[in-house]
Design a protein around this motif. Structure first.
Motif, PDB file in Angstrom:
ATOM      1  N   HIS A 299      13.331 107.852  37.830  1.00  0.00           N
ATOM      2  CA  HIS A 299      12.751 108.175  39.133  1.00  0.00           C
ATOM      3  C   HIS A 299      13.254 109.478  39.738  1.00  0.00           C
ATOM      4  O   HIS A 299      12.715 109.929  40.733  1.00  0.00           O
ATOM      5  CB  HIS A 299      13.033 107.043  40.132  1.00  0.00           C
ATOM      6  CG  HIS A 299      12.673 105.688  39.623  1.00  0.00           C
ATOM      7  ND1 HIS A 299      11.388 105.331  39.301  1.00  0.00           N
ATOM      8  CD2 HIS A 299      13.441 104.592  39.361  1.00  0.00           C
ATOM      9  CE1 HIS A 299      11.374 104.079  38.864  1.00  0.00           C
ATOM     10  NE2 HIS A 299      12.598 103.611  38.892  1.00  0.00           N
TER      11      HIS A 299
ATOM     12  N   ARG B  87      10.238  92.157  33.093  1.00  0.00           N
ATOM     13  CA  ARG B  87       9.511  93.391  33.419  1.00  0.00           C
ATOM     14  C   ARG B  87       8.262  93.483  32.558  1.00  0.00           C
ATOM     15  O   ARG B  87       8.320  93.270  31.342  1.00  0.00           O
ATOM     16  CB  ARG B  87      10.382  94.628  33.174  1.00  0.00           C
ATOM     17  CG  ARG B  87      11.540  94.772  34.151  1.00  0.00           C
ATOM     18  CD  ARG B  87      12.340  96.020  33.832  1.00  0.00           C
ATOM     19  NE  ARG B  87      13.476  96.184  34.722  1.00  0.00           N
ATOM     20  CZ  ARG B  87      13.444  96.841  35.877  1.00  0.00           C
ATOM     21  NH1 ARG B  87      12.315  97.406  36.272  1.00  0.00           N
ATOM     22  NH2 ARG B  87      14.519  96.944  36.622  1.00  0.00           N
TER      23      ARG B  87
ATOM     24  N   SER C 250       6.541  98.064  34.213  1.00  0.00           N
ATOM     25  CA  SER C 250       7.807  97.919  34.944  1.00  0.00           C
ATOM     26  C   SER C 250       7.685  97.062  36.202  1.00  0.00           C
ATOM     27  O   SER C 250       8.566  97.082  37.056  1.00  0.00           O
ATOM     28  CB  SER C 250       8.389  99.297  35.316  1.00  0.00           C
ATOM     29  OG  SER C 250       8.811  99.978  34.145  1.00  0.00           O
ATOM     30  N   GLN C 251       6.611  96.315  36.320  1.00  0.00           N
ATOM     31  CA  GLN C 251       6.495  95.377  37.424  1.00  0.00           C
ATOM     32  C   GLN C 251       7.411  94.184  37.160  1.00  0.00           C
ATOM     33  O   GLN C 251       7.519  93.704  36.032  1.00  0.00           O
ATOM     34  CB  GLN C 251       5.052  94.900  37.574  1.00  0.00           C
ATOM     35  CG  GLN C 251       4.836  93.945  38.738  1.00  0.00           C
ATOM     36  CD  GLN C 251       3.388  93.486  38.832  1.00  0.00           C
ATOM     37  OE1 GLN C 251       2.577  93.782  37.947  1.00  0.00           O
ATOM     38  NE2 GLN C 251       3.055  92.765  39.885  1.00  0.00           N
TER      39      GLN C 251
ATOM     40  N   TYR D 266      14.330 103.069  44.685  1.00  0.00           N
ATOM     41  CA  TYR D 266      13.005 102.686  44.216  1.00  0.00           C
ATOM     42  C   TYR D 266      13.008 101.308  43.557  1.00  0.00           C
ATOM     43  O   TYR D 266      12.164 100.456  43.851  1.00  0.00           O
ATOM     44  CB  TYR D 266      12.487 103.746  43.246  1.00  0.00           C
ATOM     45  CG  TYR D 266      11.115 103.464  42.675  1.00  0.00           C
ATOM     46  CD1 TYR D 266       9.962 103.902  43.325  1.00  0.00           C
ATOM     47  CD2 TYR D 266      10.962 102.752  41.476  1.00  0.00           C
ATOM     48  CE1 TYR D 266       8.706 103.642  42.809  1.00  0.00           C
ATOM     49  CE2 TYR D 266       9.719 102.491  40.952  1.00  0.00           C
ATOM     50  CZ  TYR D 266       8.590 102.933  41.620  1.00  0.00           C
ATOM     51  OH  TYR D 266       7.353 102.655  41.095  1.00  0.00           O
ATOM     52  N   THR D 267      13.964 101.080  42.651  1.00  0.00           N
ATOM     53  CA  THR D 267      14.033  99.792  41.944  1.00  0.00           C
ATOM     54  C   THR D 267      14.382  98.661  42.898  1.00  0.00           C
ATOM     55  O   THR D 267      13.819  97.562  42.818  1.00  0.00           O
ATOM     56  CB  THR D 267      15.071  99.869  40.809  1.00  0.00           C
ATOM     57  OG1 THR D 267      14.726 100.925  39.919  1.00  0.00           O
ATOM     58  CG2 THR D 267      15.123  98.559  40.036  1.00  0.00           C
TER      59      THR D 267
ATOM     60  N   LYS E 138      13.723  98.537  46.076  1.00  0.00           N
ATOM     61  CA  LYS E 138      12.530  98.298  46.901  1.00  0.00           C
ATOM     62  C   LYS E 138      11.547  97.406  46.156  1.00  0.00           C
ATOM     63  O   LYS E 138      10.970  96.466  46.741  1.00  0.00           O
ATOM     64  CB  LYS E 138      11.873  99.627  47.268  1.00  0.00           C
ATOM     65  CG  LYS E 138      10.613  99.509  48.118  1.00  0.00           C
ATOM     66  CD  LYS E 138      10.086 100.899  48.490  1.00  0.00           C
ATOM     67  CE  LYS E 138       8.859 100.808  49.380  1.00  0.00           C
ATOM     68  NZ  LYS E 138       7.680 100.252  48.688  1.00  0.00           N
ATOM     69  N   SER E 139      11.361  97.672  44.874  1.00  0.00           N
ATOM     70  CA  SER E 139      10.469  96.852  44.068  1.00  0.00           C
ATOM     71  C   SER E 139      10.955  95.414  44.019  1.00  0.00           C
ATOM     72  O   SER E 139      10.156  94.465  44.097  1.00  0.00           O
ATOM     73  CB  SER E 139      10.374  97.428  42.653  1.00  0.00           C
ATOM     74  OG  SER E 139       9.591  96.612  41.817  1.00  0.00           O
TER      75      SER E 139
ATOM     76  N   GLU F 288      10.254  93.615  47.357  1.00  0.00           N
ATOM     77  CA  GLU F 288       8.826  93.279  47.464  1.00  0.00           C
ATOM     78  C   GLU F 288       8.470  92.104  46.553  1.00  0.00           C
ATOM     79  O   GLU F 288       7.686  91.227  46.941  1.00  0.00           O
ATOM     80  CB  GLU F 288       7.986  94.507  47.098  1.00  0.00           C
ATOM     81  CG  GLU F 288       8.109  95.638  48.114  1.00  0.00           C
ATOM     82  CD  GLU F 288       7.415  96.914  47.649  1.00  0.00           C
ATOM     83  OE1 GLU F 288       7.046  96.992  46.451  1.00  0.00           O
ATOM     84  OE2 GLU F 288       7.251  97.824  48.476  1.00  0.00           O
ATOM     85  N   THR F 289       9.056  92.064  45.362  1.00  0.00           N
ATOM     86  CA  THR F 289       8.774  90.970  44.430  1.00  0.00           C
ATOM     87  C   THR F 289       9.312  89.651  44.952  1.00  0.00           C
ATOM     88  O   THR F 289       8.647  88.607  44.857  1.00  0.00           O
ATOM     89  CB  THR F 289       9.392  91.277  43.050  1.00  0.00           C
ATOM     90  OG1 THR F 289       8.856  92.501  42.551  1.00  0.00           O
ATOM     91  CG2 THR F 289       9.102  90.153  42.066  1.00  0.00           C
TER      92      THR F 289
ATOM     93  N   GLU G 200      14.480  99.083  52.557  1.00  0.00           N
ATOM     94  CA  GLU G 200      13.566  98.140  53.212  1.00  0.00           C
ATOM     95  C   GLU G 200      14.257  97.374  54.337  1.00  0.00           C
ATOM     96  O   GLU G 200      14.001  96.186  54.540  1.00  0.00           O
ATOM     97  CB  GLU G 200      12.984  97.163  52.187  1.00  0.00           C
ATOM     98  CG  GLU G 200      12.071  97.807  51.152  1.00  0.00           C
ATOM     99  CD  GLU G 200      10.767  98.289  51.745  1.00  0.00           C
ATOM    100  OE1 GLU G 200       9.880  97.458  51.996  1.00  0.00           O
ATOM    101  OE2 GLU G 200      10.630  99.523  51.957  1.00  0.00           O
TER     102      GLU G 200
END
Length: 212
Positions: free
Chosen positions: A28, A105, A109-110, A137-138, A140-141, A144-145, A167
């Protein structure tokens, strides 16, 4: 400028941070230090030191059902779970069970959880544990997950972090840019090292680095 290994002084709970100065590309961003946390992730004695130090910020005031591992800190997570569930008036999670979980993953990468692991997230208080937090970034993902699966993220813990929050969640770390005053992270398109004509030394990720 060639890569230069620098051994930092012991500054946190007898934990020695080994770093290499250079020009590195992550998934990233571009960074000028590679933070080597191999021993902390895979050596039990080192992982236990990290776990005890990080647990201090959560053991007395944060209910945790699941520790979600990103970037390979499962040994640290198991030690943290053991530390935070011990009998003792300082442990809000004493004598409770605690899950240590790694997400799957997808090719893109979701982060996902299967039917057998999703119950460890749904309706649970989840602490995100990472080896390092650079851009956020990771993390944050992951936040959200967790929300998507009906869980509640209660914090983010890491060995090294260059951000204070993701977040709206505080990031707790043992090391930060105050320990590396010239540490920089930037978008590849705006990387000052690239603009100065300095070639990349290596590509880095949670598994280590590969010289170019």
């Amino acid at each position: 400028m060639a890569m230069e290994r620098i051994q930092q002084p012991i500054t946190r709970a007898d934990i020695l941070l080994n770093v290499t100065r250079g020009h590195f590309a992550t998934g990233h961003s571009h960074i000028n230090y590679y933070i080597d946390v191999t021993a902390q992730k895979f050596c039990l004695s080192e992982a236990r030191k990290v776990a005890i130090a990080l647990a201090r910020d959560y053991r007395a005031n944060t209910l945790i059902d699941t520790i979600l591992c990103l970037d390979g800190p499962e040994v640290i997570a198991a030690c943290m779970a053991s530390e935070m569930t011990k009998t003792g008036y300082m442990n809000i999670n004493q004598n409770q069970d605690m899950n240590v979980l790694t997400p799957e993953r997808t090719v893109g990468s979701q982060l996902i959880f299967r039917e057998n692991t999703a119950p460890m997230i749904t309706g649970k208080n989840v602490l995100i544990l990472m080896a390092s937090v650079s851009t956020g970034y990771t993390a944050k993902s992951a936040v959200e997950t967790i929300a998507y699966y009906g869980g509640h993220a209660v914090g983010i813990a890491s060995i090294f972090a260059s951000v204070n929050a993701v977040e709206g969640l505080p990031v707790t770390s043992l090391f930060d840019p105050n320990d590396l005053p010239d540490y920089t992270t930037s978008d590849a398109a705006a990387c000052p090292l690239c603009q100065a004509g300095q070639r990349l030394d290596a590509i880095v990720n949670s598994f280590g680095y590969s010289k170019l």
